[in-house]
Motif scaffolding. Structure first.
Motif, PDB file in Angstrom:
ATOM      1  N   ALA A 169       2.779   8.657  17.952  1.00 38.97           N
ATOM      2  CA  ALA A 169       1.566   8.903  18.734  1.00 38.97           C
ATOM      3  C   ALA A 169       0.383   8.425  17.910  1.00 38.97           C
ATOM      4  N   THR A 170      -0.471   7.603  18.503  1.00 37.61           N
ATOM      5  CA  THR A 170      -1.584   7.046  17.745  1.00 37.61           C
ATOM      6  C   THR A 170      -2.732   6.614  18.653  1.00 37.61           C
ATOM      7  N   LYS A 171      -3.919   6.520  18.063  1.00 32.31           N
ATOM      8  CA  LYS A 171      -5.064   5.864  18.675  1.00 32.31           C
ATOM      9  C   LYS A 171      -5.368   4.565  17.938  1.00 32.31           C
ATOM     10  N   GLY A 172      -4.646   4.315  16.842  1.00 34.46           N
ATOM     11  CA  GLY A 172      -4.953   3.192  15.979  1.00 34.46           C
ATOM     12  C   GLY A 172      -4.259   1.907  16.399  1.00 34.46           C
ATOM     13  N   THR A 173      -5.021   0.844  16.553  1.00 32.55           N
ATOM     14  CA  THR A 173      -4.426  -0.426  16.949  1.00 32.55           C
ATOM     15  C   THR A 173      -3.713  -1.121  15.790  1.00 32.55           C
ATOM     16  N   LEU A 174      -3.807  -0.564  14.597  1.00 33.60           N
ATOM     17  CA  LEU A 174      -3.050  -1.098  13.468  1.00 33.60           C
ATOM     18  C   LEU A 174      -1.548  -1.020  13.723  1.00 33.60           C
ATOM     19  N   VAL A 175      -1.138  -0.232  14.700  1.00 31.27           N
ATOM     20  CA  VAL A 175       0.274  -0.162  15.073  1.00 31.27           C
ATOM     21  C   VAL A 175       0.813  -1.542  15.447  1.00 31.27           C
ATOM     22  N   GLU A 176      -0.046  -2.426  15.919  1.00 29.38           N
ATOM     23  CA  GLU A 176       0.391  -3.785  16.264  1.00 29.38           C
ATOM     24  C   GLU A 176       0.984  -4.503  15.050  1.00 29.38           C
ATOM     25  N   ARG A 177       0.470  -4.215  13.883  1.00 28.93           N
ATOM     26  CA  ARG A 177       0.968  -4.845  12.658  1.00 28.93           C
ATOM     27  C   ARG A 177       2.468  -4.651  12.490  1.00 28.93           C
ATOM     28  N   ASP A 178       2.970  -3.501  12.961  1.00 22.89           N
ATOM     29  CA  ASP A 178       4.375  -3.152  12.752  1.00 22.89           C
ATOM     30  C   ASP A 178       5.255  -3.478  13.950  1.00 22.89           C
ATOM     31  N   ALA A 179       4.759  -4.340  14.832  1.00 19.85           N
ATOM     32  CA  ALA A 179       5.558  -4.729  15.999  1.00 19.85           C
ATOM     33  C   ALA A 179       6.846  -5.437  15.590  1.00 19.85           C
ATOM     34  N   ASP A 180       6.846  -6.076  14.408  1.00 20.82           N
ATOM     35  CA  ASP A 180       8.069  -6.755  13.958  1.00 20.82           C
ATOM     36  C   ASP A 180       9.195  -5.773  13.670  1.00 20.82           C
ATOM     37  N   ILE A 181       8.834  -4.520  13.357  1.00 16.83           N
ATOM     38  CA  ILE A 181       9.845  -3.465  13.169  1.00 16.83           C
ATOM     39  C   ILE A 181      10.061  -2.711  14.468  1.00 16.83           C
ATOM     40  N   LEU A 182       8.977  -2.316  15.122  1.00 22.21           N
ATOM     41  CA  LEU A 182       9.069  -1.480  16.315  1.00 22.21           C
ATOM     42  C   LEU A 182       9.671  -2.222  17.499  1.00 22.21           C
ATOM     43  N   GLY A 183       9.430  -3.537  17.586  1.00 21.12           N
ATOM     44  CA  GLY A 183       9.979  -4.311  18.700  1.00 21.12           C
ATOM     45  C   GLY A 183      11.504  -4.259  18.738  1.00 21.12           C
ATOM     46  N   PRO A 184      12.188  -4.709  17.676  1.00 20.93           N
ATOM     47  CA  PRO A 184      13.656  -4.621  17.653  1.00 20.93           C
ATOM     48  C   PRO A 184      14.179  -3.196  17.781  1.00 20.93           C
ATOM     49  N   MET A 185      13.496  -2.227  17.155  1.00 19.34           N
ATOM     50  CA  MET A 185      13.928  -0.837  17.281  1.00 19.34           C
ATOM     51  C   MET A 185      13.772  -0.364  18.718  1.00 19.34           C
ATOM     52  N   GLY A 186      12.671  -0.743  19.365  1.00 10.86           N
ATOM     53  CA  GLY A 186      12.462  -0.353  20.750  1.00 10.86           C
ATOM     54  C   GLY A 186      13.516  -0.932  21.669  1.00 10.86           C
ATOM     55  N   GLN A 187      13.858  -2.194  21.463  1.00 15.53           N
ATOM     56  CA  GLN A 187      14.875  -2.837  22.287  1.00 15.53           C
ATOM     57  C   GLN A 187      16.248  -2.224  22.067  1.00 15.53           C
ATOM     58  N   ALA A 188      16.467  -1.652  20.880  1.00 17.13           N
ATOM     59  CA  ALA A 188      17.746  -1.005  20.573  1.00 17.13           C
ATOM     60  C   ALA A 188      17.781   0.460  20.999  1.00 17.13           C
ATOM     61  N   GLY A 189      16.686   0.943  21.587  1.00 22.29           N
ATOM     62  CA  GLY A 189      16.644   2.343  22.015  1.00 22.29           C
ATOM     63  C   GLY A 189      16.347   3.301  20.882  1.00 22.29           C
ATOM     64  N   LEU A 190      15.641   2.817  19.848  1.00 16.99           N
ATOM     65  CA  LEU A 190      15.392   3.633  18.662  1.00 16.99           C
ATOM     66  C   LEU A 190      13.919   3.975  18.458  1.00 16.99           C
TER      67      LEU A 190
END
Length: 362
Positions: A169-190
């Motif tokens: 949970a965040t209001k910070g757009t710095l989360v975009e920086r970690d899309a390289d980790i969150l993207g594959p994890m999200g696609q894997a249901g993680l």
């Protein structure tokens, strides 16, 4: 309401949410300012700056048993939050450090640089049973200090290595920086991410959340995360009756257009020291709406600024609370945001080999 003598000069607290720095509720003594007859020139009192100290965490996974929230464990890379949201329900947690929930919460932060190695240690325990880990439940992991410290980034790297499910949970757009980790994890249901939007009015947002990226910028973050394969939930949070409640429908529509897949909401909560801080904010920034906002909140909490009663504290009670809930439900359904996101997977969890481990041949 706080006495005017407790309020710092606006020039010293520019870019901050709170107007005062009264002692926390656990402090036995107060030191109220008192004019001694000497005139101090403004330049002698500099603007408040953010200070960051470090803390070595003995344990990093915090457990909870609250019936109001859907997780039982969380990680907080930081204490305090430079975003400075005046309504933040986490402000009173600074009292446990002997600090104020006011300006101290925004300016005197604690970083936990050993969060990642400690998390790796706790996840490696043979007794550990995986379940979704929540981050951002107390203070924002993507507040400005994360850009330099990168503690949240290192925590995500550990979770990725263990195939451990995570909600953010965040209001910070710095989360975009970690899309390289969150993207594959999200696609894997993680992994999944919740982006909080309180108002689409940039001016009001700046006053409520002085160091949070603008609403349009957060909508862009929703779009970029969704495009990377991360399930994103828009959090209309908090809804402030008499101030932002008229924006529920427009926030949901904008989030849907940006790519959000689900939505949730929480009513404004004013526990402990947050109530007088928020009343001071209303007096300074929205004086004509002050009485209406507080009257609505008290109607929802049995005549008090806030009630911490289980099952009611997140939404409130009464006619106005039910009306906001109904409007949200109708708008979420209209925009296709009313379905729950799929449950995160725990069956992929595995402790990765450590240096020196004996590997099996089969």
């Amino acid at each position: 309401m706080t006495d005017d003598s407790d309020l710092l000069d606006p020039s010293r607290r520019r870019g901050r949410g709170a107007a005062s720095n009264r002692p926390g509720r656990f402090e036995r003594h107060e030191r109220p300012p008192e004019h001694d007859g000497w005139e101090i020139e403004e330049e002698a009192l500099p603007a408040l700056r953010t200070e960051v100290r470090e803390e070595t965490a003995r344990r990093i996974i915090a457990r909870n048993t609250s019936p109001d929230i859907g997780f039982d464990r969380s990680v907080n890379p930081y204490r305090g939050c430079e975003h400075g949201c005046i309504y933040c329900f986490a402000r009173p947690s600074h009292g446990y450090l002997g600090l104020s929930a006011g300006l101290d919460f925004e300016t005197r932060l604690t970083a936990r640089p050993n969060a990642a190695p400690q998390l790796r240690k706790e996840l490696s325990s043979k007794r550990y049973v995986p379940a979704p880990l929540a981050i951002g439940t107390n203070t924002d992991p993507y507040q400005p200090v994360e850009r330099e410290r990168r503690i949240m980034r290192s925590v995500l790297e550990v979770l990725r290595d263990f195939n451990h499910p995570v909600t953010i949970a965040t209001k910070g757009t710095l989360v975009e920086r970690d899309a390289d980790i969150l993207g594959p994890m999200g696609q894997a249901g993680l992994a999944r991410v919740g982006i909080s939007i309180t108002s689409l009015d940039a001016g009001l947002s700046r006053r409520l959340e002085p160091r949070v990226p603008a609403p349009a910028r957060r909508l862009a973050a929703i779009e970029r995360l969704a495009r990377a394969g991360v399930p994103v939930r828009v959090m209309v949070s908090p809804v402030i009756p008499g101030l932002t409640d008229h924006e529920v429908e427009s926030i949901l529509a904008a989030a849907r257009d940006a790519g959000a897949a689900a939505a949730s909401w929480i009513m404004l909560r004013l526990p402990h020291e947050v109530a007088p801080l928020f009343r001071d904010w209303l007096a300074e920034h929205a004086p004509l709406r002050r009485e209406r906002v507080m009257a609505r909140l008290r109607e929802m909490h049995g005549g008090k600024d806030y009630s911490a009663e289980w099952h009611h504290r997140m939404r409130g009670e009464g006619v106005h609370a039910r009306m906001i809930a109904r409007r949200f439900d109708v708008a979420a359904r209209r925009h296709g945001l009313d379905a729950d996101l799929p449950s995160l997977r725990t069956d992929l969890f595995a402790v990765p080999p450590q240096p020196g481990d004996q590997l099996t041949l089969f």
